[in-house]
Design an enzyme around this catalytic site. Structure first.
Site, mmCIF file in Angstrom:
data_model
loop_
_atom_site.group_PDB
_atom_site.id
_atom_site.type_symbol
_atom_site.label_atom_id
_atom_site.label_comp_id
_atom_site.label_asym_id
_atom_site.label_seq_id
_atom_site.Cartn_x
_atom_site.Cartn_y
_atom_site.Cartn_z
ATOM 1 N N LYS A 242 0.907 -1.175 -0.073
ATOM 2 C CA LYS A 242 -0.008 -0.013 -0.144
ATOM 3 C C LYS A 242 0.889 1.172 0.161
ATOM 4 C CE LYS A 242 -3.838 -2.214 -0.074
ATOM 5 N NZ LYS A 242 -4.351 -3.500 0.527
HETATM 6 C C1 LIG Z 1 -5.327 -4.408 0.731
HETATM 7 C C2 LIG Z 1 -6.648 -4.244 0.745
HETATM 8 C C3 LIG Z 1 -7.698 -4.589 1.792
HETATM 9 C C4 LIG Z 1 -7.207 -5.200 3.034
HETATM 10 O O1 LIG Z 1 -6.184 -4.842 3.663
HETATM 11 P P1 LIG Z 1 -5.493 -5.566 4.796
HETATM 12 O O2 LIG Z 1 -4.831 -4.352 5.545
HETATM 13 O O3 LIG Z 1 -4.516 -6.369 4.125
HETATM 14 O O4 LIG Z 1 -6.234 -6.611 5.490
HETATM 15 C C5 LIG Z 1 -8.985 -4.292 1.580
HETATM 16 N N1 LIG Z 1 -9.691 -3.553 0.528
HETATM 17 C C6 LIG Z 1 -8.804 -3.265 -0.415
HETATM 18 C C7 LIG Z 1 -9.586 -2.642 -1.453
HETATM 19 C C8 LIG Z 1 -7.403 -3.548 -0.431
HETATM 20 O O5 LIG Z 1 -6.639 -3.136 -1.417
#
Ligand SMILES: *Cc1c(COP(=O)(O)O)cnc(C)c1O
Length: 380
Positions: free
Chosen positions: A184
């Site tokens: 992210k």
């Molecule tokens: C990465 C992601 C998640 C989940 O995030 P985590 O921190 O890995 O649980 C949820 N929704 C979207 C759209 C994502 O890209």
């Protein structure tokens, strides 16, 4: 695989190492001063009144559904063109995800018209996802929510630091859910954040994060600091000080890195326009300031996507697909009402995600686009 140009890359330096080292040296590893500092910094950055650092965004989404009282019999409208966690959270609480289509080939976000067509007397909430960090049409979504008395959760895993009308994404709905997963825009390895302006929801979320245990403040108030009550079924969705320390450093770099992502995205648009104009890069001239989490491209219908991806791989360029739509997964076959998602399905069959990360060089963008052009010429 040693990629010449990877899909994404983290921006960690000596600052992150020093921050982690400081936590280790302090010998206080979880839910302490660093986590509080991270939460305060995130509140100041987003403008949210309350923030809660949590173990990941999936946990944040789960807690958001719980805090809003969603449960069996309730329907929650979600996009299908997203990571499976968005819809899984709805199922964790026994509610039913209902999939709404996205706008069009130039806007992969949930369509307000499609949302309206999904409404029933059971609809209680909408979870929006700001795809790649480009803002959903929040004024239109809020208007639907107001008219039909629905709650809004923002899955803002992609959009940290993005704004619409000068307001941070994640602060438009009742609750915002952020992810700090490794790929992210800012990362703590695993990690997440909840934001809300509603004090009652905040207190509820805080209790859910830690087993529904009464707070220390409450203990002091009652005069029994050595014990506690458990007032509801909660979870362990806490983050630790090591991750919070990483988050603090990453937050300092976020605006600069998001700006670089926007710059690279503009370079991609120009290069695609020049060398592979049949390819669509969505969200051109989109309202707001995006976080440009990923670089989605829509290939022409007659191109063989896997051949393009294989061809790029042989040149050391890593790509991905965002997303295999949730409603097509085996675990989702018997769940939702029959989903009618023509735009989602068409995008999902033609989308490829190209490399994008702050340290990417301008020349790398040109290399990727030239590689696409060469493969296209060879396959035609
Ligand atoms: C990465 C992601 C998640 C989940 O995030 P985590 O921190 O890995 O649980 C949820 N929704 C979207 C759209 C994502 O890209």
């Amino acid at each position: 695989m040693n990629w010449q140009i990877p899909l994404s890359d983290i921006d960690f330096g000596p600052e992150e190492s020093a921050a982690v080292q400081a936590v280790l040296t302090s010998r206080w590893l979880t839910m302490g001063a660093v986590t509080q500092e991270f939460e305060q910094a995130f509140a100041a950055f987003t403008g949210a009144k309350y923030t809660l650092a949590v173990s990941n965004a999936t946990a944040a989404l789960h807690m958001a559904c719980l805090a809003l009282g969603l449960g069996p019999g309730d329907e929650v409208i979600v996009p299908s063109l997203t990571f499976v966690a968005t819809a899984n959270a709805v199922r964790y609480v026994g509610a039913t995800p209902v999939f709404a289509d996205v706008n069009n080939y130039h806007d992969f976000n949930i369509s307000p018209q499609a949302v309206e067509s999904c409404l029933t007397h059971r609809t209680r909430a909408i979870i929006v996802v700001h795809y790649a960090g480009y803002p959903v049409d929040m004024p239109a979504i809020l208007e639907i929510a107001r008219k039909h008395n629905l709650k809004i959760i923002e899955d803002n895993a992609h959009g940290v630091g993005a704004t619409l009308d000068g307001r941070q994404l994640g602060t438009w709905g009742e609750i915002g859910c952020f992810s700090f997963f490794s790929n992210k825009n800012m990362t703590t390895g695993e990690g997440g954040m909840l934001t809300t302006d509603n004090e009652t929801l905040f207190e509820k979320l805080r209790a859910l994060r830690s087993h529904g245990m009464t707070s220390l403040t409450w203990d002091r108030h009652k005069g029994h600091a050595w014990s506690y009550d458990v007032t509801e079924l909660g979870y362990n969705y806490r983050i630790d000080e090591i991750r919070a320390a990483l988050g603090l450093e990453q937050l300092k770099k976020l605006e600069r890195n998001n700006a670089r992502r926007r710059q690279l995205t503009e370079l991609y648009r120009a290069a695609i326009h020049e060398f592979a104009p049949e390819v669509i890069i969505p969200f051109s001239n989109h309202p707001g300031t995006p976080s440009c989490h990923i670089l989605p491209a829509l290939l022409p219908p007659n191109w063989e996507r896997l051949a393009v991806m294989e061809g790029l791989k042989t040149q050391g360029i890593q790509t991905s697909i965002h997303y295999p739509p949730i409603h097509t997964f085996s675990a989702y076959q018997n769940l939702s009402r029959k989903a009618d998602l023509p735009v989602t399905e068409e995008i999902a069959s033609r989308e490829i995600t190209l490399p994008l990360y702050p340290a990417m060089k301008d020349e790398d963008v040109v290399s990727v686009v030239m590689a696409i052009q060469s493969i296209m010429v060879r396959t035609l």
